[in-house]
Each structure stands twice: as C-alpha cells, then as structure tokens.
Design a protein around this motif. Structure first.
Motif, short mmCIF file in Angstrom:
data_model
loop_
_atom_site.label_atom_id
_atom_site.label_comp_id
_atom_site.label_asym_id
_atom_site.label_seq_id
_atom_site.Cartn_x
_atom_site.Cartn_y
_atom_site.Cartn_z
N PHE A 191 -8.50 26.17 15.31
CA PHE A 191 -9.12 26.01 13.99
C PHE A 191 -8.21 26.00 12.90
O PHE A 191 -8.41 25.25 11.79
N GLU A 195 -8.04 22.92 10.30
CA GLU A 195 -7.85 23.05 8.73
C GLU A 195 -6.84 22.14 8.12
O GLU A 195 -6.85 21.62 7.14
N ARG A 198 -7.90 18.65 8.00
CA ARG A 198 -8.78 18.57 6.96
C ARG A 198 -8.12 18.51 5.63
O ARG A 198 -8.57 17.84 4.72
N GLU A 199 -7.28 19.45 5.19
CA GLU A 199 -6.34 19.64 4.13
C GLU A 199 -5.74 18.16 3.81
O GLU A 199 -5.92 17.70 2.65
N HIS A 211 -15.83 17.65 0.41
CA HIS A 211 -15.29 18.68 1.19
C HIS A 211 -15.94 18.97 2.27
O HIS A 211 -15.77 19.71 3.29
N ARG A 293 -19.29 27.99 10.35
CA ARG A 293 -18.39 28.70 9.41
C ARG A 293 -19.16 30.19 9.75
O ARG A 293 -18.47 31.38 10.00
N ARG A 298 -13.94 30.89 11.06
CA ARG A 298 -12.84 31.09 10.17
C ARG A 298 -12.09 32.27 10.16
O ARG A 298 -11.38 32.69 9.50
#
Ligand code: GDP
Ligand code: MG
Ligand code: K
Length: 299
Positions: A191, A195, A198-199, A211, A293, A298
């Motif tokens: 994960f 992330e 994605r960032e 987003h 989520r 997360r």
C-alpha cells in the motif's frame, strides 16, 4: 489483472458464535491464501481471506461486533459493523441447522433490516440433521427476513460449498482483481508503494486528474537470479480522458511517473526495483476505493 467481465467484491459473514464461520472460510479458501482472522481484532474491518478464480475474486470481510452490545463501546462497534454491512456487496448470514432460532439470530436479523445489502441464509452443519428437518427451519427463517438465497451446507464435510460460491459470484459487481491470486497477506509495503505511485501521478499531472485515481500493486517479486525487485502496478482512472493524461504524449508522462516512483520504492525496499506501470479505466472506481479505505487498507 483486469479482465473483461471479471467480478469482484466484498462479502461479510455474520452469525452467532460456533455456527461455523471460520470452518467455512477455511473450507472455501483452503490453502490458497493466508487466512487473517487470527490477527488481533480492532474496530476496523479486517480482510479474512480472499478467494480468487479465473472469473472472480471474493474478498471476505470480518465484521466484528455483530452481537448485542452490552456497553457504549459495543454500541460504537455496532455502528462500525453496520456501516461495513452497508458497504459490502453481499452478506452471508450463517446459522447452525441443528440449533433452533435464538435471540442472537433475532438481533442480527434486526441489523440486517437496517441495510439494503442482499443477504443469503447459509444453513450450516446439515450433516447433523435429517433432511426433513430442514424445511421447517427454512420456513421459520423465511418469515423473518426476505433472504436473497437460502443455501444449506456442511462446512466441515464440504457439502454444497461450490453451489454457494457460484451463487455468491452472481451477486458480485464487475471489478478488478484487487489482490494477486497467489499472494494474500496485507503487506504494508504494497500500500505504501501504491501511495508513492499515486502521489507522483497526481503531482506530475498537476492534479489534472482527480484524487479518485487509484493504484493497485499487483506484483512484488524478488527474482531468484538477481537482486532486483520486480513491481508491477496498475493506475486505475475513471475516464478515458484521464487515461490519456496519465499516459501522456508517447507515454512520456507514465514513464516519468514510473521513474520518480521507482526511486522512492528503491529507497523503501532497499534494493533495485524494476517497475512496470500501466493504466486502466474502471468506471465507478471511486466507490470501490472508498470501501477499500474503510476496510483498513491505510493502516
Ligand atoms: P465460528 O465461531 O462461527 O467461526 O465457528 P467455527 O468455524 O469455529 O466452528 C465451531 C464448531 O463447529 C467447530 O467445532 C467446527 O468443527 C464445527 N463445525 C463447523 N462447521 C460444521 C459442519 O458443517 N458440521 C459439523 N458437524 N460441525 C461443524
Ligand atoms: Mg470463528
Ligand atoms: K436488508
């Protein structure tokens, strides 16, 4: 892996203690996955196991707190549980064929009435009763709730499990394979890597894409013959136009996202990384992501 017509979704198993929920999960999932139900409970909903085939992936979610609350915390747990029940695609309400209807069941049925999710009545332990005794039991429960399907099984002996799985698949929406078929543990690095990618995507596209884009890491694999970790991930967007932005002219944007993410992933894993990225359009992804989520991705 996102195949056309592939189905995936979340299924919650509820029922009084000892009706056979864990036995059922073990039976269905077998050695295909690591079952996670023995992890410490939190108020969050945990993934108990993932069942993957060529045409579907069923993610079983543990729903703590499906019993009558004795105190305030229990009440809170109950709310968490109810929300989880709202968000899954299907609920399996499991009962023990040998036991009659009890107060624990009444309480659960009241909760089921508060959500719109379809519910199967799964009558377990049919190996312990005479078939003639099943009909009255079914009639009794039918009066209490409009179950979408009623399926008698024996989790212990494996009777009718395939039928149940086939019925479950019918109730799942089309969706991606959230987990690779071979490996199901809730690797935190999976994960974190998602992330990081994605960032970079959001940053480099100057947030031209919303987003709601999601990244699913499909493979993290250390090849035997090298010290390179092979990572493949898919960036999921909701529209073709967003796919175009992410890929960029001659693939330049995607390449840039990959290069920057790779540097971070190498730092994270402490080894050389080969990163393969691709982009997939998946309508209604946003809702699924919100669910993921909530299901503790997360943590
Ligand atoms: P859970 O509390 O709902 O998770 O229930 P478990 O899966 O731990 O099962 C409770 C007990 O019921 C165990 O002793 C199981 O072996 C037994 N059990 C589960 N399924 C069956 C079944 O189909 N038939 C019989 N005879 N026993 C079962
Ligand atoms: Mg159990
Ligand atoms: K309902």
């Amino acid at each position: 892996m996102n195949k056309e017509g592939y189905k995936s979704g979340f299924v919650s198993i509820v029922g009084r203690p000892n009706v056979g929920k864990s036995t059922f999960l073990n039976r269905v999932i077998g050695q295909k996955i690591a079952i996670m139900s023995d992890k410490p409970q939190t108020t969050r909903n945990k993934i108990q196991g993932v069942y993957t085939t060529d045409d579907a992936q069923i993610i079983f979610i543990d729903t703590p707190g499906m019993h009558k609350p004795k105190h305030k915390l229990g009440d809170f747990m109950m709310k968490v549980a109810l929300n989880a029940l709202k968000e899954v695609d299907l609920i399996l309400f499991m009962i023990n064929a040998e036991e009659g209807f009890g107060r624990g069941d009444a309480y659960i049925i009241e909760r089921l009435k508060e959500v719109n999710t379809p519910v199967f009545l799964v009558i377990n332990k049919i190996d312990l009763v005479h078939p003639n005794d099943l009909l009255p039991l079914i009639d009794r429960y039918k009066e209490l709730y409009p179950f979408a399907e009623i399926i008698p099984i024996s989790a212990l002996q494996g009777n009718n499990i395939e039928t149940l799985v086939e019925q479950i698949k019918k109730y799942l929406p089309e969706g991606p394979q959230y987990y690779p078929p071979d490996q199901v543990t809730d690797h935190p690095e999976r994960f974190i890597i998602a992330e990081l990618i994605r960032e970079k995507a959001l940053h480099l596209t100057r947030e031209e894409v919303p987003h709601s884009i999601a990244v699913v890491v499909e493979t993290i694999e250390r090849r035997e013959d090298s010290d390179t970790v092979y990572v493949s991930a898919v960036i999921i967007v909701e529209r073709e136009s967003q796919k175009g932005i992410i890929i960029g002219k001659q693939g330049r944007m995607l390449k840039e996202i990959g290069q920057r993410a790779r540097v971070d992933i190498e730092a994270l894993l402490g080894s050389k990384v080969f990163l393969e990225l691709w982009v997939k359009v998946q309508k209604d992804w946003r809702n699924r992501l919100a669910q993921l989520r909530d299901f503790g991705f997360r943590e």
